[in-house]
Scaffold this active site. Structure first.
Site, PDB file in Angstrom:
ATOM      1  N   HIS A   1      13.048   6.439  -5.848  1.00  0.00           N
ATOM      2  CA  HIS A   1      11.940   5.743  -5.171  1.00  0.00           C
ATOM      3  C   HIS A   1      12.431   4.441  -4.566  1.00  0.00           C
ATOM      4  O   HIS A   1      13.293   3.756  -5.108  1.00  0.00           O
ATOM      5  CB  HIS A   1      10.708   5.568  -6.079  1.00  0.00           C
ATOM      6  CG  HIS A   1      10.806   4.545  -7.167  1.00  0.00           C
ATOM      7  ND1 HIS A   1      10.506   3.206  -6.962  1.00  0.00           N
ATOM      8  CD2 HIS A   1      11.111   4.646  -8.482  1.00  0.00           C
ATOM      9  CE1 HIS A   1      10.637   2.549  -8.108  1.00  0.00           C
ATOM     10  NE2 HIS A   1      11.019   3.394  -9.053  1.00  0.00           N
TER      11      HIS A   1
ATOM     12  N   ASP B   1      15.452  -1.019 -10.332  1.00  0.00           N
ATOM     13  CA  ASP B   1      14.221  -0.209 -10.246  1.00  0.00           C
ATOM     14  C   ASP B   1      13.636  -0.303  -8.854  1.00  0.00           C
ATOM     15  O   ASP B   1      12.850  -1.193  -8.571  1.00  0.00           O
ATOM     16  CB  ASP B   1      13.219  -0.713 -11.295  1.00  0.00           C
ATOM     17  CG  ASP B   1      11.976   0.154 -11.385  1.00  0.00           C
ATOM     18  OD1 ASP B   1      11.965   1.239 -10.785  1.00  0.00           O
ATOM     19  OD2 ASP B   1      11.016  -0.270 -12.044  1.00  0.00           O
TER      20      ASP B   1
ATOM     21  N   GLU C   1       5.944   4.596  -5.635  1.00  0.00           N
ATOM     22  CA  GLU C   1       6.027   5.086  -7.021  1.00  0.00           C
ATOM     23  C   GLU C   1       5.310   4.136  -7.956  1.00  0.00           C
ATOM     24  O   GLU C   1       4.602   4.538  -8.880  1.00  0.00           O
ATOM     25  CB  GLU C   1       7.505   5.239  -7.425  1.00  0.00           C
ATOM     26  CG  GLU C   1       7.726   5.897  -8.776  1.00  0.00           C
ATOM     27  CD  GLU C   1       7.832   4.910  -9.939  1.00  0.00           C
ATOM     28  OE1 GLU C   1       7.856   5.356 -11.096  1.00  0.00           O
ATOM     29  OE2 GLU C   1       7.868   3.686  -9.699  1.00  0.00           O
ATOM     30  N   GLU C   2       5.497   2.846  -7.699  1.00  0.00           N
ATOM     31  CA  GLU C   2       4.948   1.831  -8.602  1.00  0.00           C
ATOM     32  C   GLU C   2       3.422   1.765  -8.543  1.00  0.00           C
ATOM     33  O   GLU C   2       2.794   1.187  -9.424  1.00  0.00           O
ATOM     34  CB  GLU C   2       5.542   0.446  -8.280  1.00  0.00           C
ATOM     35  CG  GLU C   2       7.068   0.375  -8.343  1.00  0.00           C
ATOM     36  CD  GLU C   2       7.629   0.389  -9.757  1.00  0.00           C
ATOM     37  OE1 GLU C   2       6.846   0.574 -10.713  1.00  0.00           O
ATOM     38  OE2 GLU C   2       8.850   0.225  -9.910  1.00  0.00           O
TER      39      GLU C   2
ATOM     40  N   ASP D   1      16.003   7.407 -11.220  1.00  0.00           N
ATOM     41  CA  ASP D   1      15.256   6.147 -11.261  1.00  0.00           C
ATOM     42  C   ASP D   1      15.918   5.244 -12.294  1.00  0.00           C
ATOM     43  O   ASP D   1      15.748   5.452 -13.505  1.00  0.00           O
ATOM     44  CB  ASP D   1      13.789   6.421 -11.607  1.00  0.00           C
ATOM     45  CG  ASP D   1      12.937   5.157 -11.485  1.00  0.00           C
ATOM     46  OD1 ASP D   1      13.493   4.082 -11.211  1.00  0.00           O
ATOM     47  OD2 ASP D   1      11.704   5.260 -11.667  1.00  0.00           O
TER      48      ASP D   1
ATOM     49  N   HIS E   1      10.547  -5.044 -12.716  1.00  0.00           N
ATOM     50  CA  HIS E   1       9.199  -5.494 -12.329  1.00  0.00           C
ATOM     51  C   HIS E   1       9.082  -7.012 -12.298  1.00  0.00           C
ATOM     52  O   HIS E   1       8.045  -7.559 -12.673  1.00  0.00           O
ATOM     53  CB  HIS E   1       8.113  -4.876 -13.236  1.00  0.00           C
ATOM     54  CG  HIS E   1       8.136  -3.385 -13.239  1.00  0.00           C
ATOM     55  ND1 HIS E   1       7.515  -2.622 -14.196  1.00  0.00           N
ATOM     56  CD2 HIS E   1       8.716  -2.485 -12.391  1.00  0.00           C
ATOM     57  CE1 HIS E   1       7.709  -1.341 -13.960  1.00  0.00           C
ATOM     58  NE2 HIS E   1       8.445  -1.232 -12.860  1.00  0.00           N
TER      59      HIS E   1
HETATM   60  N1  BES Z   1      11.697   2.941 -13.282  1.00  0.00           N
HETATM   61  C1  BES Z   1      10.426   2.919 -13.929  1.00  0.00           C
HETATM   62  C2  BES Z   1      10.365   3.895 -15.081  1.00  0.00           C
HETATM   63  C3  BES Z   1      11.464   3.671 -16.103  1.00  0.00           C
HETATM   64  C4  BES Z   1      11.393   2.571 -16.923  1.00  0.00           C
HETATM   65  C5  BES Z   1      12.509   4.552 -16.190  1.00  0.00           C
HETATM   66  C6  BES Z   1      12.424   2.345 -17.847  1.00  0.00           C
HETATM   67  C7  BES Z   1      13.513   4.335 -17.119  1.00  0.00           C
HETATM   68  C8  BES Z   1      13.468   3.220 -17.953  1.00  0.00           C
HETATM   69  C9  BES Z   1       9.333   3.236 -12.906  1.00  0.00           C
HETATM   70  O1  BES Z   1       9.565   2.639 -11.670  1.00  0.00           O
HETATM   71  C10 BES Z   1       8.026   2.673 -13.401  1.00  0.00           C
HETATM   72  O2  BES Z   1       7.872   1.482 -13.391  1.00  0.00           O
HETATM   73  N2  BES Z   1       7.108   3.539 -13.818  1.00  0.00           N
HETATM   74  C11 BES Z   1       5.842   3.061 -14.279  1.00  0.00           C
HETATM   75  C12 BES Z   1       4.866   4.209 -14.442  1.00  0.00           C
HETATM   76  C13 BES Z   1       4.464   4.857 -13.128  1.00  0.00           C
HETATM   77  C14 BES Z   1       3.603   6.055 -13.378  1.00  0.00           C
HETATM   78  C15 BES Z   1       3.745   3.870 -12.236  1.00  0.00           C
HETATM   79  C16 BES Z   1       6.021   2.345 -15.599  1.00  0.00           C
HETATM   80  O3  BES Z   1       6.925   2.710 -16.369  1.00  0.00           O
HETATM   81  O4  BES Z   1       5.239   1.432 -15.859  1.00  0.00           O
HETATM   82 ZN    ZN Z   2       9.208   0.528 -11.909  1.00  0.00          ZN
END
Ligand code: BES
Ligand code: ZN
Length: 396
Positions: A203, A220, A254-255, A282, A360
């Site tokens: 993403h 990320d 994605e976020e 990711d 983030h």
């Molecule tokens: N990269 C993250 C997910 C992640 C976190 C993978 C730690 C490996 C290790 C992804 O961009 C993310 O932030 N996902 C969200 C959830 C999504 C459904 C919006 C999250 O984890 O809060």
């Molecule tokens: Zn993220």
């Protein structure tokens, strides 16, 4: 965290009565780097209602965009399913055209995989990530999020012109998959003899706990973005036309709750596309101090046959071992393809618990710590190359 609490108090006080996207003045003066155009985020109505789902088996609920922002800040994970509510319909309607019970061969294209892997380098990823992280943020609703997407598109385009031989060019297409929020997803396709698809994804967007704050998103998922770009470059340089059709996807939003990938997966499912394998990347760059370098193999929301095949690729072609791990929720875009009923897999930089703690926020930078490693990242480009050649290229 203290800042977050102060900010959230500030925000709740000044936002309740605000009309669409009047970001609170207190915040703007605190962070003086933005002008009004940057913070305006035209059309971003924070009172707009969205349908979100917190887990596979949970009932969806309607919340405002503002509540979504607050969930993100509090670490509550959700998918935004507002415009993709029928994702996975074909699993139930019985009209699925998907490949039933896909099995994968054991790795055997050794010579070609090794040759293409040799042509991978950390130079391009470093240069590309420096540029990609120079946008204030790549938020899917921000102006800089649009600019970073256009930059990525032009990069895919220029690499194609530079590295694909003339004989391959007629089979390569680079397209934008449009989304209404402004940042589009990008699809680079190398058309094979068959319509069966191999998809490699990452993403492109980034976020901070408030949409307009700095979010370099180096790990990320700037890391995944340049990981697959390098694999794409190496594969087209080989000049070989694949047997199966190969696609590289850079998802928007994605976020925001897997928004971009859900729209793509929904489109593919509705068209009855035959996805043979989807491999997502990711976060590929962080190696926590004191831990052993591994490729994290995500065991939730992924396909068990594809997972097993990927572990064989790691054993055969990578310099580091693999280790099973879990997010515990639908943590990235592979989950959209899984929900559509396609075999999907996701590889991450480490065990979930050892992953980059800086994501983030403004500290997700490539120069923050020696734990950010381009050689680690290169292992994931190797994996993408190996998977595409083993599954998609004509046999030697
Ligand atoms: N990269 C993250 C997910 C992640 C976190 C993978 C730690 C490996 C290790 C992804 O961009 C993310 O932030 N996902 C969200 C959830 C999504 C459904 C919006 C999250 O984890 O809060
Ligand atoms: Zn993220």
């Amino acid at each position: 965290m203290r800042t977050a609490v102060v900010l959230s108090t500030l925000l709740s006080a000044s936002l309740v009565a605000a009309s669409p996207v009047q970001w609170p003045l207190g915040l703007l003066s605190k962070y003086q780097v933005w002008d009004n155009t940057q913070t305006a985020m035209d059309g971003y109505d924070i009172h707009e209602k969205r349908l979100v789902q917190f887990g596979e088996n949970e009932s969806p609920i309607w919340v405002s965009e503002w509540e979504k922002i607050k969930f993100k800040e509090s670490g509550i994970n959700f998918m935004d399913i507002t415009d993709t509510q029928d994702l996975g319909f074909s699993l139930f309607s019985g009209d699925s055209k998907r490949l039933s019970a896909v099995t994968y061969p054991s790795p055997n294209s050794t010579v070609l995989v090794k040759k293409v892997i040799k042509s991978l380098s950390t130079e391009g990823p470093l240069e590309n990530l420096q540029k990609f992280t120079s946008f204030t943020n790549r938020h899917y609703r921000s102006e800089t999020g649009k600019q970073s997407q256009k930059w990525l598109l032009s990069k895919v385009d220029s690499l194609t012109k530079e590295y694909a031989p003339d004989s391959l060019l007629p089979f390569v297409s680079i397209t934008e998959f449009p989304h209404k929020w402004g940042q589009n997803s990008i699809v680079a396709q190398i058309k094979g003899n068959s319509d069966e698809l191999i998809i490699i994804g990452a993403h492109q967007d980034s976020t901070s706990f408030l949409p307009f704050l700095p979010a370099p998103g180096a790990d990320d998922d700037g890391s995944g973005t340049v990981t697959i770009l390098e694999a794409y470059r190496a594969l087209i340089s080989s000049g070989i036309r694949p047997q199966k059709t190969v696609e590289f996807h850079w998802y928007a939003a994605e976020e925001g709750g897997l928004l971009g990938s859900r729209e793509l997966a929904q489109d593919y499912e509705r068209r009855g596309a035959l996805v043979y394998a989807m491999q997502h990347f990711d976060m590929t760059a962080w190696v926590k101090k004191g831990t052993q370098e591994v490729v994290g193999i995500l065991t939730d929301y992924t396909d068990s046959s594809l997972r097993k095949f990927v572990t064989e690729l790691v054993d055969e072609y990578l310099s580091i071992p693999w280790a099973d791990t879990q997010c515990g929720y639908a943590c990235s875009d592979h989950a959209s393809w899984t929900q559509a009923g396609y075999p999907a897999m996701m590889a991450i930089e480490s065990l979930f618990g050892d992953s980059n703690p800086n994501i983030h926020g403004s500290r997700d930078r490539l120069d923050i710590s020696p734990e950010f490693s381009f050689t680690h990242m290169l292992e994931f480009s190797k994996l993408a190359v190996a998977l595409v050649i083993e599954l998609g290229f004509p046999k030697e």
